[in-house]
Design a protein around this motif. Structure first.
Motif, PDB file in Angstrom:
ATOM      1  N   UNK A  20       0.856  -1.179   0.000  1.00  0.00           N
ATOM      2  CA  UNK A  20       0.000   0.000   0.000  1.00  0.00           C
ATOM      3  C   UNK A  20       0.894   1.233   0.000  1.00  0.00           C
ATOM      4  N   UNK A  21       0.588   2.168  -0.873  1.00  0.00           N
ATOM      5  CA  UNK A  21       1.335   3.422  -0.918  1.00  0.00           C
ATOM      6  C   UNK A  21       0.991   4.218   0.334  1.00  0.00           C
ATOM      7  N   UNK A  22       2.029   4.680   1.043  1.00  0.00           N
ATOM      8  CA  UNK A  22       1.806   5.511   2.230  1.00  0.00           C
ATOM      9  C   UNK A  22       2.194   6.959   1.983  1.00  0.00           C
ATOM     10  N   UNK A  23       2.896   7.213   0.892  1.00  0.00           N
ATOM     11  CA  UNK A  23       3.277   8.579   0.567  1.00  0.00           C
ATOM     12  C   UNK A  23       4.265   8.619  -0.578  1.00  0.00           C
ATOM     13  N   UNK A  24       4.555   9.814  -1.041  1.00  0.00           N
ATOM     14  CA  UNK A  24       5.541  10.040  -2.097  1.00  0.00           C
ATOM     15  C   UNK A  24       6.467  11.145  -1.614  1.00  0.00           C
ATOM     16  N   UNK A  25       7.766  10.892  -1.686  1.00  0.00           N
ATOM     17  CA  UNK A  25       8.751  11.882  -1.250  1.00  0.00           C
ATOM     18  C   UNK A  25       9.770  12.061  -2.370  1.00  0.00           C
ATOM     19  N   UNK A  26       9.676  13.179  -3.060  1.00  0.00           N
ATOM     20  CA  UNK A  26      10.570  13.471  -4.182  1.00  0.00           C
ATOM     21  C   UNK A  26      11.927  13.947  -3.672  1.00  0.00           C
ATOM     22  N   UNK A  42       0.090   7.110  -7.926  1.00  0.00           N
ATOM     23  CA  UNK A  42       0.763   6.672  -6.707  1.00  0.00           C
ATOM     24  C   UNK A  42       0.350   7.569  -5.543  1.00  0.00           C
ATOM     25  N   UNK A  43      -0.882   7.361  -5.097  1.00  0.00           N
ATOM     26  CA  UNK A  43      -1.484   8.152  -4.027  1.00  0.00           C
ATOM     27  C   UNK A  43      -1.563   7.293  -2.766  1.00  0.00           C
ATOM     28  N   UNK A  44      -1.462   7.913  -1.583  1.00  0.00           N
ATOM     29  CA  UNK A  44      -1.608   7.148  -0.347  1.00  0.00           C
ATOM     30  C   UNK A  44      -2.902   6.333  -0.345  1.00  0.00           C
ATOM     31  N   UNK A  45      -2.764   5.082   0.059  1.00  0.00           N
ATOM     32  CA  UNK A  45      -3.909   4.169   0.120  1.00  0.00           C
ATOM     33  C   UNK A  45      -4.043   3.271  -1.098  1.00  0.00           C
ATOM     34  N   UNK A  46      -3.379   3.605  -2.201  1.00  0.00           N
ATOM     35  CA  UNK A  46      -3.470   2.780  -3.417  1.00  0.00           C
ATOM     36  C   UNK A  46      -2.648   1.505  -3.259  1.00  0.00           C
ATOM     37  N   UNK A  47      -3.148   0.435  -3.833  1.00  0.00           N
ATOM     38  CA  UNK A  47      -2.413  -0.828  -3.859  1.00  0.00           C
ATOM     39  C   UNK A  47      -1.397  -0.786  -4.983  1.00  0.00           C
TER      40      UNK A  47
END
Length: 86
Positions: A20-26, A42-47
């Motif tokens: 599960x995506x929990x976040x994105x950090x560039x 790629x959003x939080x909560x997506x599989x």
């Protein structure tokens, strides 16, 4: 986010393991990657699932988020924070 589940980045995920995506950090050198990765799903909560790695240690990773499949470079996948879904 469940504190009992291990958190990692998508580039380090085992093949075919659902996460599960929990976040994105560039990274600071490419801040636009964060928005771009979120725009393509790629959003939080997506599989998400790492489907394949490039041959012979190649830089390309094949990943699935939702019903879409993308090729990402390892550096891009390293921006996607994930946790295992057991």
């Amino acid at each position: 986010m469940n504190p009992s589940l291990p958190m990692s980045t998508l580039d380090r995920s085992p093949l075919r393991a659902r996460c599960t995506v929990t976040g994105v950090k560039a990274p600071a050198r490419a801040p636009e990657w964060g928005q771009w990765l979120e725009e393509i799903g790629f959003m939080p909560g997506e599989q998400v699932e790492l489907m394949a790695r490039g041959a012979f240690g190649g830089d390309t990773l094949v990943v699935r988020v939702g019903l879409s499949t993308f090729a990402l470079r390892k550096a891009e996948a390293a921006c996607i924070l994930v946790e295992s879904t057991v």
